[in-house]
Write a protein that holds these residues in place. Structure first.
Motif, short mmCIF file in Angstrom:
data_model
loop_
_atom_site.label_atom_id
_atom_site.label_comp_id
_atom_site.label_asym_id
_atom_site.label_seq_id
_atom_site.Cartn_x
_atom_site.Cartn_y
_atom_site.Cartn_z
N SER A 1 0.84 -1.20 0.00
CA SER A 1 0.00 0.00 0.00
C SER A 1 0.87 1.25 0.00
O SER A 1 1.92 1.29 0.65
CB SER A 1 -0.89 0.00 1.25
N ASP A 2 0.44 2.27 -0.70
CA ASP A 2 1.16 3.55 -0.70
C ASP A 2 1.07 4.24 0.66
O ASP A 2 1.89 5.09 0.97
CB ASP A 2 0.61 4.48 -1.78
N ALA A 3 0.09 3.84 1.48
CA ALA A 3 -0.13 4.50 2.76
C ALA A 3 0.58 3.83 3.93
O ALA A 3 0.50 4.30 5.05
CB ALA A 3 -1.64 4.53 3.05
N VAL A 4 1.30 2.73 3.66
CA VAL A 4 1.93 1.96 4.73
C VAL A 4 3.42 2.21 4.79
O VAL A 4 4.10 2.16 3.76
CB VAL A 4 1.65 0.45 4.54
N GLY A 5 3.91 2.46 5.99
CA GLY A 5 5.35 2.54 6.22
C GLY A 5 5.91 3.93 6.21
O GLY A 5 5.41 4.82 5.52
N ARG A 6 6.97 4.10 7.00
CA ARG A 6 7.69 5.37 7.05
C ARG A 6 9.03 5.28 6.36
O ARG A 6 9.58 6.28 5.95
CB ARG A 6 7.91 5.79 8.50
N LEU A 7 9.57 4.07 6.27
CA LEU A 7 10.86 3.87 5.62
C LEU A 7 10.68 3.83 4.10
O LEU A 7 9.59 3.48 3.61
CB LEU A 7 11.49 2.57 6.10
N PRO A 8 11.73 4.12 3.34
CA PRO A 8 11.63 4.06 1.88
C PRO A 8 11.74 2.61 1.39
O PRO A 8 12.64 2.25 0.64
CB PRO A 8 12.81 4.92 1.42
N ILE A 9 10.81 1.78 1.85
CA ILE A 9 10.79 0.36 1.48
C ILE A 9 9.44 0.03 0.87
O ILE A 9 8.40 0.46 1.38
CB ILE A 9 11.07 -0.53 2.71
N LYS A 10 9.48 -0.72 -0.22
CA LYS A 10 8.26 -1.18 -0.89
C LYS A 10 8.28 -2.70 -0.96
O LYS A 10 9.33 -3.30 -1.21
CB LYS A 10 8.17 -0.60 -2.31
N LEU A 11 7.13 -3.31 -0.75
CA LEU A 11 7.00 -4.74 -0.92
C LEU A 11 6.74 -5.01 -2.39
O LEU A 11 5.82 -4.42 -2.98
CB LEU A 11 5.83 -5.27 -0.07
N VAL A 12 7.60 -5.82 -3.00
CA VAL A 12 7.50 -6.09 -4.44
C VAL A 12 7.43 -7.58 -4.70
O VAL A 12 7.91 -8.40 -3.91
CB VAL A 12 8.68 -5.48 -5.23
N ALA A 13 6.84 -7.92 -5.84
CA ALA A 13 6.84 -9.30 -6.35
C ALA A 13 7.58 -9.27 -7.68
O ALA A 13 7.23 -8.50 -8.58
CB ALA A 13 5.42 -9.81 -6.53
N PRO A 14 8.64 -10.08 -7.82
CA PRO A 14 9.41 -10.08 -9.06
C PRO A 14 8.65 -10.73 -10.22
O PRO A 14 7.76 -11.55 -10.02
CB PRO A 14 10.65 -10.89 -8.70
N LEU A 15 9.05 -10.35 -11.43
CA LEU A 15 8.51 -10.95 -12.65
C LEU A 15 9.59 -11.77 -13.32
O LEU A 15 10.77 -11.44 -13.24
CB LEU A 15 8.02 -9.88 -13.62
N THR A 16 9.17 -12.82 -13.98
CA THR A 16 10.06 -13.66 -14.76
C THR A 16 9.35 -14.01 -16.06
O THR A 16 8.16 -13.73 -16.21
CB THR A 16 10.44 -14.93 -13.95
N ASP A 17 10.07 -14.61 -17.00
CA ASP A 17 9.44 -15.03 -18.26
C ASP A 17 8.35 -16.04 -17.98
O ASP A 17 8.53 -16.95 -17.16
CB ASP A 17 10.47 -15.68 -19.19
N TRP A 18 7.21 -15.91 -18.67
CA TRP A 18 6.11 -16.86 -18.52
C TRP A 18 6.49 -18.19 -19.16
O TRP A 18 7.05 -18.23 -20.26
CB TRP A 18 4.84 -16.33 -19.16
N LYS A 19 6.18 -19.26 -18.44
CA LYS A 19 6.35 -20.61 -18.98
C LYS A 19 5.03 -21.36 -18.76
O LYS A 19 4.42 -21.23 -17.69
CB LYS A 19 7.50 -21.32 -18.27
N PRO A 20 4.56 -22.12 -19.75
CA PRO A 20 3.28 -22.83 -19.60
C PRO A 20 3.20 -23.69 -18.33
O PRO A 20 2.12 -23.85 -17.76
CB PRO A 20 3.19 -23.68 -20.86
N ARG A 21 4.32 -24.21 -17.86
CA ARG A 21 4.29 -25.04 -16.66
C ARG A 21 3.88 -24.25 -15.40
O ARG A 21 3.56 -24.84 -14.37
CB ARG A 21 5.63 -25.74 -16.46
N TYR A 22 3.89 -22.91 -15.48
CA TYR A 22 3.48 -22.10 -14.34
C TYR A 22 1.95 -22.02 -14.20
O TYR A 22 1.44 -21.62 -13.15
CB TYR A 22 4.00 -20.66 -14.46
N ALA A 23 1.22 -22.36 -15.24
CA ALA A 23 -0.24 -22.18 -15.25
C ALA A 23 -0.96 -22.77 -14.04
O ALA A 23 -1.85 -22.12 -13.50
CB ALA A 23 -0.82 -22.72 -16.56
N PRO A 24 -0.63 -23.97 -13.56
CA PRO A 24 -1.36 -24.50 -12.40
C PRO A 24 -0.93 -23.93 -11.05
O PRO A 24 -1.56 -24.19 -10.04
CB PRO A 24 -1.09 -26.01 -12.46
#
Length: 122
Positions: free
Chosen positions: A39-62
């Protein structure tokens, strides 16, 4: 004399190039796209919670922890990608190199549902 401008602040739903190194073991590595999930409203430190992206592979679908994102003009991605919510991390904003774009509210909702599944939120 001009004053130095402040770097842009990463916002929820934006995709940025983020440096994940150094890493340990099987953690996701290198500089790669990541989506800001905190959330943009959470935290005082300059830290953001992120989820990385990677190349899509069909085996990830399930997998409940992978969310497929198709490239479009708004998100700035060049190829189909997978958001890996299992590898979310809190990252200092100094690791953020460049904003690529942002995802739609619908894609953000899919990501939040995947996070809920990973933490077994009812």
């Amino acid at each position: 004399m001009s004053s130095p401008s402040s770097p842009p602040i990463p916002r929820r739903g934006e995709i940025w190039l983020v440096s994940f190194d150094p890493t340990v073991g099987t953690e996701i590595r290198k500089t790669r796209p990541a989506i800001v999930v905190s959330s943009d409203a959470v935290g005082r430190l300059p830290i953001k919670l992120v989820a990385p992206l990677t190349d899509w592979k069909p085996r990830y679908a399930p997998n409940v922890w992978h969310v497929r994102i198709a490239p479009d003009g708004a998100n700035g991605l060049a190829k189909p990608s997978a958001v890996d919510v299992l590898q979310m991390r809190g990252m200092d904003t100094v690791r953020f190199a460049r904003r690529l774009g942002a995802v739609s509210p619908e894609v953000m909702e899919e990501i939040i549902l995947a996070i809920g599944a990973v933490v077994e939120y009812p």
